[in-house]
Scaffold this active site. Sequence first.
Site, PDB file in Angstrom:
ATOM      1  N   LYS A   1       0.821  -1.220   0.000  1.00 22.65           N
ATOM      2  CA  LYS A   1       0.000   0.000   0.000  1.00 22.65           C
ATOM      3  C   LYS A   1       0.856   1.271   0.000  1.00 22.65           C
ATOM      4  O   LYS A   1       0.498   2.272  -0.638  1.00 22.65           O
ATOM      5  CB  LYS A   1      -0.970   0.013   1.184  1.00 22.65           C
ATOM      6  CG  LYS A   1      -0.313   0.083   2.539  1.00 22.65           C
ATOM      7  CD  LYS A   1      -1.323  -0.035   3.666  1.00 22.65           C
ATOM      8  CE  LYS A   1      -0.655  -0.090   5.017  1.00 22.65           C
ATOM      9  NZ  LYS A   1       0.049   1.110   5.385  1.00 22.65           N
ATOM     10  N   THR A   2       2.018   1.230   0.699  1.00 22.25           N
ATOM     11  CA  THR A   2       2.850   2.442   0.736  1.00 22.25           C
ATOM     12  C   THR A   2       3.396   2.733  -0.661  1.00 22.25           C
ATOM     13  O   THR A   2       3.494   3.893  -1.058  1.00 22.25           O
ATOM     14  CB  THR A   2       3.993   2.293   1.765  1.00 22.25           C
ATOM     15  OG1 THR A   2       3.430   1.829   2.992  1.00 22.25           O
ATOM     16  CG2 THR A   2       4.687   3.611   2.025  1.00 22.25           C
TER      17      THR A   2
ATOM     18  N   ASP B   1      -3.311   7.310   4.951  1.00 21.52           N
ATOM     19  CA  ASP B   1      -2.861   5.931   5.164  1.00 21.52           C
ATOM     20  C   ASP B   1      -3.519   5.383   6.432  1.00 21.52           C
ATOM     21  O   ASP B   1      -3.910   6.149   7.311  1.00 21.52           O
ATOM     22  CB  ASP B   1      -1.334   5.944   5.317  1.00 21.52           C
ATOM     23  CG  ASP B   1      -0.733   4.560   5.254  1.00 21.52           C
ATOM     24  OD1 ASP B   1      -1.436   3.620   4.839  1.00 21.52           O
ATOM     25  OD2 ASP B   1       0.448   4.404   5.629  1.00 21.52           O
ATOM     26  N   GLU B   2      -3.609   4.056   6.551  1.00 23.70           N
ATOM     27  CA  GLU B   2      -4.181   3.388   7.742  1.00 23.70           C
ATOM     28  C   GLU B   2      -5.553   3.972   8.087  1.00 23.70           C
ATOM     29  O   GLU B   2      -5.846   4.292   9.242  1.00 23.70           O
ATOM     30  CB  GLU B   2      -3.237   3.528   8.951  1.00 23.70           C
ATOM     31  CG  GLU B   2      -1.837   2.989   8.739  1.00 23.70           C
ATOM     32  CD  GLU B   2      -1.759   1.465   8.681  1.00 23.70           C
ATOM     33  OE1 GLU B   2      -2.811   0.799   8.671  1.00 23.70           O
ATOM     34  OE2 GLU B   2      -0.634   0.941   8.632  1.00 23.70           O
TER      35      GLU B   2
ATOM     36  N   GLN C   1      -7.395  -5.100   9.811  1.00 28.47           N
ATOM     37  CA  GLN C   1      -6.311  -4.693  10.715  1.00 28.47           C
ATOM     38  C   GLN C   1      -6.733  -3.540  11.615  1.00 28.47           C
ATOM     39  O   GLN C   1      -5.897  -2.791  12.115  1.00 28.47           O
ATOM     40  CB  GLN C   1      -5.063  -4.312   9.907  1.00 28.47           C
ATOM     41  CG  GLN C   1      -4.455  -5.499   9.173  1.00 28.47           C
ATOM     42  CD  GLN C   1      -3.128  -5.155   8.541  1.00 28.47           C
ATOM     43  OE1 GLN C   1      -2.117  -5.007   9.199  1.00 28.47           O
ATOM     44  NE2 GLN C   1      -3.131  -5.018   7.220  1.00 28.47           N
TER      45      GLN C   1
ATOM     46  N   ARG D   1       2.513 -10.824  10.301  1.00 26.25           N
ATOM     47  CA  ARG D   1       3.851 -10.200  10.443  1.00 26.25           C
ATOM     48  C   ARG D   1       4.926 -11.163   9.960  1.00 26.25           C
ATOM     49  O   ARG D   1       6.037 -10.761   9.655  1.00 26.25           O
ATOM     50  CB  ARG D   1       4.180  -9.846  11.909  1.00 26.25           C
ATOM     51  CG  ARG D   1       3.314  -8.828  12.627  1.00 26.25           C
ATOM     52  CD  ARG D   1       3.021  -7.602  11.829  1.00 26.25           C
ATOM     53  NE  ARG D   1       1.779  -7.745  11.098  1.00 26.25           N
ATOM     54  CZ  ARG D   1       1.432  -6.988  10.063  1.00 26.25           C
ATOM     55  NH1 ARG D   1       2.228  -6.057   9.631  1.00 26.25           N
ATOM     56  NH2 ARG D   1       0.272  -7.156   9.450  1.00 26.25           N
TER      57      ARG D   1
END
Length: 670
Positions: free
Chosen positions: A28-29, A214-215, A245, A603
């Site tokens: 996504k970044t 973002d997020e 998330q 993770r």
Amino acid sequence: MKLNPGQDEAVHYVSGPCLVLAGAGSGKTRVIINKIAHLVQNCGYKARNIAAVTFTNKAAREMKERVAKSMGRKEARGLWISTFHTLGLEIIKKEHKVVGLKKGFSLFDDQDSLALLKDLTEDELDGDKDLLRSLMTTISNWKGNLVIPTQAVKIAKDEQSQLFAALYARYAQHMKAYNALDFDDLILIPTLILRHNADVRARWQTRIQYMLVDEYQDTNTSQYEMVKLLVGDRARFTVVGDDDQSIYSWRGARPQNLVLLGEDFPALRLIKLEQNYRSSQRILKAANILIANNPHVYEKTLFSELPYGEPLRVLIAANEEQEAERVIAEMIRHKFMGKTQFGDYAILYRGNHQSRLLERSLMTNRIPYKLSGGTSFFGRAEIKDIMAYLRLVVNPDDDNAFLRVVNLPKRGIGPSTLERLGTFANERQISMFEASFDPELNHHLPPAAMASIYKFGKFIVDTGETVTRGEPIEAIKHLIRNINYEDYLYETSTSAKAAEMRMKNISELYRWVTEMLEGDDLDEGMTLPEVVTRLTLRDMMERNSEDEGGDQVQLMTLHASKGLEFPYVFMVGTEERILPHQSSIDEDNVDEERRLAYVGITRAQQQLWFVLCRERRQFGETMRCEPSRFLLELPQDDLIWENRKQVQSENQRKETSKSNIANLRDMFKK
């Protein structure tokens, strides 16, 4: 690396509102970085008219570095990349007159707010720590939901809510008098002025012509509203988020903001990123099957083109002491077999208290580790106190430092005195320290309060003069002794041992300051103002620095692990009552705990261990433990439970034996 079809669509769709539903590890970044470059290089946007907002300083810093690398620093100049709170602070700085704040307003951190609330509620709460924390959380939630004190009073139903609403009003009144803001004000105030002031709104909508968030699943009500007001009817924005998330409901985060977007912006384009570039197929399969047990508005399934990967392992320990030993032993074995680095391993847990035994076991085995989320040296209350005194000595106009120490240790200067002093200073546009010496203050304060304020001010002036005379070390020694800080620590600490430890920290600070003042063969000594500036910056850097290099095992909570990735992950305490947590079971909020387990699983890149105990001591009692329901929801064919022995084939046994012998030979060659 070429963009995949979903990433490419997300980058190139710029003509309307866009929601990118980005699964864990789906790049996504990269989408945000590429989209910023596309807007500037191909769509006629100027960098200064684009804002990208995220939640942590670390994420904002990384994004800035990656944009500069991608576009070049010159082209990226003027681009706004920050946290929500930094953007809010910038709006307040530019619009402070609209808000009715003096230019040099102070920022209160949690400790400052708690200390003020403790003083203000002495009669009602009598210093009860649990009630004070509850009050702070309630005020924070009200601010997060854009509820100002007058509204809080109206909506408060039960007796405690009514009391808290009255105390909220009192707190807000004092903060105004102190010309101070807390963390939540940095979102509340800009949102309210954008909502109620058309000129301010037009000004900022012209300044920010395209917005990226973002997020997005972590936004609360006020942050959602702030974004909505900044993008306006033009609605040129991209938000990136993952409902799976969303693990911060306790901080006011609302994953339903993802759904609300579709209602508020009917033309919203939904783009899904489902290819994961991080984890093995087996890890992703387990994560997908687990999270499918939660309800979803938007369905998505992560997939990976990486190999299927190692089975997930479940280790079972007798108790929490053995749990720590088992994790470290398995890590040492795995490191030896695979010739890996300590920095490749992360140990994740539900609560900070679980780290203690793990730390002890790592230290016993001389394994380097980094604990994320512990209190830094400069975050300790006693260090902040003495630093505030030093800040005030070198800059008496520092209102925040003044407020922290003017009545610490107590010298009879209460909140009502400080409110009057703050109001008086505000009216004259001077600092509270300068106001302490204004003859007119006599008309606003009773003689006893006036005398106490004057005495404190004179003490700071005298200390400053000793520094100016070239005796800074003597001045600091004199300051610590004269405020009777050691007595204060023994009175307020939980035990004599705790007071002693805190005094040791002060001695350590004194040693640092002395060394910096005196200098050495390489560096000549600094002045006290230079030392204070250097240490204040070090404090800020320490608070923002999460990256200490080196080959160290990473220890952190599941919450703190979001956004990170590690080749090998241990999830400890995977039991009922820990994950899912007992309070979430009681509140029927297991869905969020499942999302937390999902974050932990995703993770891991190559290998994942779950660790649980047969029994565990809690509140002085030994409790029997049951495996977490989440372990039972995973695909059992992909799990190896320690007590359910899998039969190794002859070939597998030979391969393992060969590998062990080869590694032993390598070790003896060194």
